[in-house]
Design a protein around this motif. Structure first.
Motif, PDB file in Angstrom:
ATOM      1  N   SER A   1       0.873  -1.185   0.000  1.00 12.32           N
ATOM      2  CA  SER A   1       0.000   0.000   0.000  1.00 12.32           C
ATOM      3  C   SER A   1       0.906   1.230   0.000  1.00 12.32           C
ATOM      4  N   ASP A   2       0.872   2.002  -1.099  1.00 10.69           N
ATOM      5  CA  ASP A   2       1.790   3.133  -1.246  1.00 10.69           C
ATOM      6  C   ASP A   2       1.144   4.158  -2.167  1.00 10.69           C
ATOM      7  N   HIS A   3       1.643   5.393  -2.131  1.00 10.65           N
ATOM      8  CA  HIS A   3       1.102   6.436  -2.990  1.00 10.65           C
ATOM      9  C   HIS A   3       1.962   6.648  -4.241  1.00 10.65           C
ATOM     10  N   VAL A   4       2.938   5.759  -4.448  1.00 12.01           N
ATOM     11  CA  VAL A   4       3.805   5.850  -5.632  1.00 12.01           C
ATOM     12  C   VAL A   4       3.122   5.177  -6.810  1.00 12.01           C
ATOM     13  N   GLU A   5       3.273   5.777  -7.996  1.00  6.88           N
ATOM     14  CA  GLU A   5       2.763   5.153  -9.217  1.00  6.88           C
ATOM     15  C   GLU A   5       3.799   5.366 -10.320  1.00  6.88           C
ATOM     16  N   LEU A   6       4.521   4.282 -10.591  1.00  6.63           N
ATOM     17  CA  LEU A   6       5.545   4.354 -11.630  1.00  6.63           C
ATOM     18  C   LEU A   6       4.904   4.233 -13.010  1.00  6.63           C
ATOM     19  N   LEU A   7       5.626   4.723 -14.007  1.00  4.99           N
ATOM     20  CA  LEU A   7       5.117   4.672 -15.375  1.00  4.99           C
ATOM     21  C   LEU A   7       5.462   3.380 -16.094  1.00  4.99           C
ATOM     22  N   ASP A   8       6.292   2.551 -15.462  1.00  3.15           N
ATOM     23  CA  ASP A   8       6.698   1.287 -16.084  1.00  3.15           C
ATOM     24  C   ASP A   8       5.488   0.373 -16.238  1.00  3.15           C
ATOM     25  N   GLN A   9       5.485  -0.381 -17.365  1.00  3.52           N
ATOM     26  CA  GLN A   9       4.335  -1.230 -17.659  1.00  3.52           C
ATOM     27  C   GLN A   9       4.185  -2.344 -16.632  1.00  3.52           C
ATOM     28  N   TRP A  10       5.301  -2.954 -16.216  1.00  2.00           N
ATOM     29  CA  TRP A  10       5.222  -4.031 -15.223  1.00  2.00           C
ATOM     30  C   TRP A  10       4.603  -3.524 -13.912  1.00  2.00           C
ATOM     31  N   PHE A  11       4.841  -2.233 -13.599  1.00  2.00           N
ATOM     32  CA  PHE A  11       4.251  -1.667 -12.394  1.00  2.00           C
ATOM     33  C   PHE A  11       2.751  -1.462 -12.582  1.00  2.00           C
ATOM     34  N   ARG A  12       2.363  -0.934 -13.755  1.00  2.00           N
ATOM     35  CA  ARG A  12       0.941  -0.711 -14.001  1.00  2.00           C
ATOM     36  C   ARG A  12       0.164  -2.026 -14.011  1.00  2.00           C
ATOM     37  N   ASP A  13       0.791  -3.067 -14.559  1.00  2.00           N
ATOM     38  CA  ASP A  13       0.112  -4.368 -14.580  1.00  2.00           C
ATOM     39  C   ASP A  13      -0.058  -4.955 -13.174  1.00  2.00           C
ATOM     40  N   SER A  14       0.740  -4.490 -12.235  1.00  2.00           N
ATOM     41  CA  SER A  14       0.683  -5.047 -10.862  1.00  2.00           C
ATOM     42  C   SER A  14      -0.277  -4.293  -9.961  1.00  2.00           C
ATOM     43  N   ILE A  15      -0.824  -3.160 -10.444  1.00  2.00           N
ATOM     44  CA  ILE A  15      -1.725  -2.366  -9.599  1.00  2.00           C
ATOM     45  C   ILE A  15      -3.067  -3.085  -9.475  1.00  2.00           C
ATOM     46  N   ALA A  16      -3.507  -3.296  -8.247  1.00  2.00           N
ATOM     47  CA  ALA A  16      -4.797  -3.941  -7.995  1.00  2.00           C
ATOM     48  C   ALA A  16      -5.900  -2.914  -7.785  1.00  2.00           C
TER      49      ALA A  16
END
Length: 376
Positions: free
Chosen positions: A344-359
């Motif tokens: 649980s964090d307020h960071v949002e990276l632009l990397d695709q692997w990060f976006r795919d991991s957001i629930a």
């Protein structure tokens, strides 16, 4: 072994007990005789005291040795008639001589009484020692008899077991070549060896040392991937103090001595991942689940929130945050769904692997606790 070789458990006890009773009776007789001698001595002493008083009174007769050797029936002072005539001087002298003779006898017997008392005391001491010896022999014999009786019972039990084994072997058939018994025996032996190894203290310590070495190896690799301070040194877990230690050329450094808050967060994450990796590889009954709350806070405090973007951070902070989330993503992928990590964090990276991991994005009135729960 012949049971007769053990001897009779009751042997010698009657004879020893007879000797004990004899010594007790002799001691009683000695005590009685000593008591009689002491009583006789007290009586002789009392008689001697009384006789000395009589001798002292009769010694005054010396004043009358020139008097008449006649008795007097009247008082020489008042001339009244006496009820009992006064003894003559000869009679009084004879009484004095008799008393002196008796005193001489008493004085002559006193040393003999003392000698007899000393002899009896010596005999009493000797008999008492003999009695103690016999009593020790009786106690030892009773103790020996208990051991002999226990040995007899053991031999009887051994003979009984041996007889049952012999009976079984005589009536049991030999295992056929196709029997599964040899295989079962080998399997049980293997299981026994495994159990013995499992409970062996040295083996347990060796397994613990191996586990800590594996955790330390992964901890060092994770710290290097995160670029943590002192991460280029060998790292290990200190079980005694429950902390991370870096072994440097200048000596060991504990976590409290290694950098600031950013460094500590990274080492905590690395330690958790190292332990979970060991648990998953060894299929240990530890839930494959890890929950992290705002691990980027040390680099990216909430008051600097830019709708989750980190492009406003320093380059080092941006790289540290990206390395942290990248490590978590690669860790879960490497275990083939054997591990779940929720951040649980307020960071949002632009990397695709990060976006795919957001629930879920908890923004725009979307919170961890739905508003409908509060309304209900």
């Amino acid at each position: 072994m012949n049971f007769n070789d053990l001897g009779d458990p009751q042997a010698d006890l009657p004879g020893l007990d007879e000797r004990r009773r004899g010594y007790l009776a002799e001691l009683s007789d000695i005590r009685d005789e000593i008591a009689d001698i002491e009583r006789l001595g007290r009586e002789a002493s009392a008689f001697e005291t009384e006789a000395k008083e009589q001798e002292a009174r009769l010694a005054s007769i010396g004043l009358m040795e020139h008097g008449h050797d006649e008795g007097h029936e009247t008082c020489p002072v008042c001339e009244s008639r006496l009820a009992v005539p006064v003894p003559t001087v000869t009679e009084i002298r004879n009484s004095l001589v008799g008393i002196q003779r008796q005193l001489s006898g008493v004085r002559r017997d006193a040393p003999r009484l003392q000698e007899r008392t000393a002899a009896l005391e010596g005999r009493r001491a000797a008999v008492s020692e003999q009695l103690r010896t016999v009593q020790r022999d009786i106690a030892q014999r009773i103790q020996d008899n208990e051991r002999l009786r226990a040995a007899q019972n053991q031999f009887v039990e051994q003979a009984r077991v041996a007889g049952r084994v012999a009976y079984y072997l005589e009536n049991a058939g030999a295992a056929t070549p196709s029997s599964e018994l040899p295989a079962q025996i080998r399997q049980l032996k293997a299981e026994l060896e495994a159990l013995q190894a499992a409970i062996d203290a040295n083996a347990s310590e060796d397994r613990l040392a191996t586990a800590l070495n594996l955790v330390g190896r992964d901890l060092t690799a994770f710290a290097a991937a995160l670029g943590l301070e002192h991460g280029d040194n060998p790292l290990r877990l200190d079980l005694k103090n429950l902390t991370v230690v870096a072994d440097t050329n200048d000596g060991p450094l504990q976590l409290a001595q290694m950098g600031s808050g950013e460094n500590w967060v990274g080492y905590h994450v690395a330690a958790h991942l190292s332990l979970h990796k060991l648990f998953r590889k060894r299929s240990r009954p530890v839930p494959g689940f890890l929950m992290l709350d705002q691990p980027s806070q040390a680099h990216y405090p909430p008051d600097r929130d830019q709708e989750g973007r980190i492009d406003g951070l320093e380059d080092e902070d941006q790289e540290a945050v990206r390395s942290l989330f990248r490590l978590l993503h690669e860790f879960t992928a490497s275990l083939n769904a054997g591990m779940q990590i929720i951040v649980s964090d307020h960071v949002e990276l632009l990397d695709q692997w990060f976006r795919d991991s957001i629930a879920e994005r908890w923004r725009d009135d979307i919170a961890l606790i739905p508003m409908s729960w509060l309304n209900d």
